[in-house]
Design an enzyme around this catalytic site. Structure first.
Site, mmCIF file in Angstrom:
data_model
loop_
_atom_site.group_PDB
_atom_site.id
_atom_site.type_symbol
_atom_site.label_atom_id
_atom_site.label_comp_id
_atom_site.label_asym_id
_atom_site.label_seq_id
_atom_site.Cartn_x
_atom_site.Cartn_y
_atom_site.Cartn_z
ATOM 1 C CD GLU A 106 -2.912 -0.782 -0.113
ATOM 2 O OE1 GLU A 106 -3.148 0.373 -0.515
ATOM 3 O OE2 GLU A 106 -3.300 -1.807 -0.725
ATOM 4 C CB SER A 192 18.151 -6.335 -10.163
ATOM 5 O OG SER A 192 17.923 -5.490 -9.086
ATOM 6 C CG HIS A 322 6.364 -9.827 -11.173
ATOM 7 N ND1 HIS A 322 7.235 -10.830 -10.816
ATOM 8 C CD2 HIS A 322 7.128 -8.770 -11.567
ATOM 9 C CE1 HIS A 322 8.481 -10.394 -10.999
ATOM 10 N NE2 HIS A 322 8.433 -9.161 -11.444
#
Lengths: 432, 366
Positions: A106, A192, A322
């Site tokens: 959120e 990453s 995702h």
């Protein structure tokens, strides 16, 4: 047809033999191959018939489980002997993980952090595997293993500080959210580019193997999506050929962002690749925390004592999107998601198990949910108030010793800031 | 990834050594080939530090595709000299992980052309992890192997990665020339805690250079980031590294006959780049030419020229600087074209003449 041609061959052979008898030129008999071939690349039996093998030539690799969907142990002999405190700790961490995911997700939507990835649906894999490891084991995670880090001791504060990139982030605010790092808890900085952690994990395991009286294994988490990278194949092959103490744990959650597993590969999943490369392999129900625990505990024992890699494919379902850059309802139905949120929910299954054992009830659940939520909200408020890292941190740690060129830039920046400090938000940064 | 033509290479080496390389005359005591100097450096450091190990394709029983690791497998065994399956992405990743795990790998690429398959591990993991981990995880690795053009091996096996790797913060990039350079810098690279890209040259491997007693001793180490003045001169500064140093020295010899004294600076290391050495020299000669085998755009010469522009060295120049580089095409296979695609001593003398004669625009338009 077959008969006919062998008759032909027979006739030819007879002719050849006759010719040899008639010939004055004698040649020693060639040694005939036996029933089993002895090529450097394969020791296998000979056959006289062409038969292509495919995914249907073998039974599907079965999925090991301990609990049913009601949290009941199916075969008592398989119930792991985990003490009560640990079981409760595992569950509390699941609750904490869910609350953290909910609130941090959120907060990205509110623009307070730039990015986030939730872990819904994979809580069983996280807690089951983390509880079966030893603190000294080294973890190479992908990016969806927050539960593992929580269980190992990373606090909500550590995690929130990383996501907010403030001065207390162990990575000094140098990485985007969810790229955690922790030397004390033996977690290698999350990378990453997908699957690079896989050969690296094998390399670290090789380093451990060389240590006398080694008591450490490496666990490497990766998604089935990452298994399409060349790195994954390289890692499997090196783990096997270097005989490394590494557990390669695939979280097969059914989706590589939006691409379902049926479009990612043919054949029997990731597990089928293990035996093909000479790796001990097991497929396990990833929504069943106890099954994952048993699998990883036994894998750890096996890999440590024999220096042989183990591949575990933990089947699950990525319930969340995702990442914050994705809306998964564009490529899958709400009904599909529902099934995995309700019937096959790993948190629910594990809670029912605890309730059956009398270790948990509705009241304790309610208060735990609230406590978990409150701590995240409170920590986030604190994290936002914390200063940003010292400006010097942007130039530190490029090299182990700062080269003159960077020293020079540091000095220039120092002088510049002395002169023009009113133009910079220096009060938001940590200072000397 | 493997394609090499040893017979061609060795034939060429024989020709080259007949042609005699420009080797330093100072303090010459014993000729040692670059190959042996590298072998000595690796051997000494393996002896000294149990954590150092070598991995790559054919590095063990086969002694390395170019025999740099000769005898090491016999001496240190399977545990420390590891033959790997043919997967650059795999063993570069293994090396990074082993460094995370506390070892000090030397990762051999059969040639740096193949390192492209592993570049993600070199740049995204090896070069950045120390920074991204907040200084918690150092990555001490040496990525080494022959770089640049060999001979007759075409476009995919003949290219210089000096500019590529030296572009990246977090890496140290070394490009040695002589045997002394190779030994001293290899030892330094193994000892340093940062990842190092060590760019060797296939043609140089078999070239003997005189090595002083000091350089032969096991304590000999050269600092990474310091250039060497290979030849002093007062008329023009010629900056080069690796095999281009030979081209520059040959040109300097020829020019000396015409009364032009070149100061030849062998960079030894591309990152860190010893710009101070260049600046000092240009302050003396007021003229600058760079020589490299790589392509011109965004190359080492381009970087040096940019730094000159950005510093007071610019005001020392009496003429624009000029770059001598490899031709801006994939390496041709035809040997006649291949020779023309690389800087020749003739190209350097022409560049020097143009710069000194301030005839850049004239020369460039030809």
């Amino acid at each position: 047809m077959a008969l006919k041609s062998s008759a032909c061959v027979l006739r030819l052979n007879t002719l050849r033999r006759a010719a040899r008898l008639l010939s004055t030129h004698t040649r020693p008999e060639t040694v005939q191959n036996g029933k089993t071939a002895d090529f450097p690349g394969a020791k296998a039996p000979y056959v006289n018939e062409i038969k292509f093998l495919n995914e249907n030539s073998y039974d599907p690799i079965p999925i090991y489980r301990v609990l049913d969907n009601n949290g009941e142990v199916i075969d008592n002999r398989e119930e792991p002997n985990i003490d009560k405190e640990t079981l409760v700790k595992m569950y509390k961490n699941m609750v904490q993980l869910n609350q953290m995911d909910k609130i941090l997700y959120e907060s990205q939507r509110q623009g307070r952090i730039s990015f986030y990835m939730t872990n819904y649906g994979e809580e069983g894999i996280h807690m089951g595997s983390a509880a079966a490891l030893a603190p000294q084991d080294l973890v190479f995670a992908q990016y969806r293993e927050l539960g593992v880090l929580l269980y190992r001791g990373l606090t909500v504060t550590d995690i929130v500080n990383q996501c907010f990139g403030n001065c207390e982030d162990a990575g000094q605010g140098r990485q985007m959210p969810v790229h955690y790092t922790s030397k004390p808890y033996n977690l290698v900085t999350i990378s990453s580019p997908l699957a690079t952690q896989m050969p690296q994990a094998v390399g670290a395991a090789y380093a451990f193997k060389r240590t006398p009286n080694n008591d450490r294994v490496v666990i490497c988490y990766f998604g089935e999506g990452a298994a399409s990278e060349g790195d994954a194949h390289a890692a499997f092959n090196f783990a096997a050929t270097l005989d490394c103490p590494v557990i390669l744990l695939c979280r097969n959650n059914g989706y590589a962002i939006s691409t379902p597993s049926r479009e990612q590969y043919r054949g029997d999943g990731i597990a089928a690749r293990g035996p093909a490369l000479g790796i001990n392999t097991l497929r396990v129900d990833g929504t069943d925390t106890l099954a994952v625990y048993n699998a990883v505990a036994q894998a750890r024992q096996l890999t440590l004592t024999e220096n042989k890699p183990v591949l575990i494919e933990a089947m699950s379902y990525r319930v969340g999107h995702h990442s914050t850059s994705d809306d998964s309802t564009a490529y899958r139905s709400v009904e599909e998601i529902e099934k995995w949120t309700k019937d096959e929910n790993p948190v629910q299954k594990f809670k029912l198990y605890l309730e059956r054992k009398g270790l948990w009830d509705a009241d304790s659940d309610k208060s735990q949910q609230k406590e978990a939520r409150d701590i995240v909200v409170k920590t986030m408020q604190e994290a936002e108030k914390k200063k940003r890292p010292h400006w010097r941190e942007m130039l530190e740690d490029v090299y182990c010793e700062m080269p003159p060129r960077i020293q020079k830039q540091m000095q220039q920046m120092e002088d510049h800031l002395k002169k023009y400090n009113e133009h910079y938000p220096l009060n938001q940064h940590q200072s000397d | 990834m493997a394609l090499k033509s040893s017979p061609v290479v060795f034939g060429l080496l024989a020709r080259l050594s007949r042609r005699s390389f420009s080797t330093s005359k100072a303090l010459a005591s014993k000729p040692v080939t670059v190959r042996d100097a590298l072998n000595q450096a690796i051997d000494e450091e393996m002896e000294k530090d149990e954590r150092v190990f070598v991995m790559g394709e054919e590095v063990a029983q086969y002694d390395g595709a170019y025999k740099v690791t000769r005898g090491l497998w016999k001496k240190y065994g399977d545990k420390r000299v590891i033959d790997t399956p043919i997967t650059e992405i795999g063993f570069a990743g293994i090396a990074v992980g082993a460094a995370f795990g506390g070892l000090r790998p030397i990762c051999e690429f059969m040639t740096f052309n193949f390192s492209m398959q592993a570049i993600d591990h070199i740049i995204n993991s090896a070069a950045k992890t120390y920074y991204m981990s907040g200084g918690q995880i150092p990555v001490p690795i040496v990525f080494r192997g022959p770089n640049g053009a060999a001979s007759g091996v075409g476009a995919q096996h003949s290219q210089c990665f000096g500019a590529w790797y030296s572009h990246c913060p977090g890496l140290k990039v070394v490009m040695p020339f002589s045997s002394e350079d190779h030994k001293g810098l290899m030892k330094a690279s193994i000892r340093v805690n940062d990842p190092v890209v060590f760019l060797e040259d296939e043609i140089l491997y078999g070239i003997p250079f005189p090595m002083s007693d000091e350089a032969l001793s096991p304590d000999f180490v050269l600092p990474i980031g310091k250039a060497k003045v290979e030849r002093e001169g007062k008329h023009i500064t010629v900056v080069c590294a690796g095999r281009a140093t030979d081209t520059a020295l040959q040109a300097a010899n020829e020019l000396a006959g015409n009364g032009i004294e070149c100061e030849v600076i062998n960079l030894r290391s591309l990152r860190p780049l010893d710009f101070d050495a260049i600046a000092r020299s240009v302050a003396k000669t007021h003229h600058l030419v760079t020589v490299e085998q790589g392509w011109p755009q965004s190359g080492i010469g381009a970087e040096i020229c940019a730094r000159v522009m950005e510093s007071s060295t610019f005001f020392e120049l009496d003429a624009p600087a000029w770059r001598v580089t490899g031709a801006d095409v994939p390496m041709p296979y035809a040997s006649s074209l291949e020779v023309l695609a690389l800087p020749r001593p003739k190209d350097v003398t022409a560049a020097v003449a143009a710069v000194l004669g301030n005839k850049i625009s004239e020369a460039a338009s030809q």
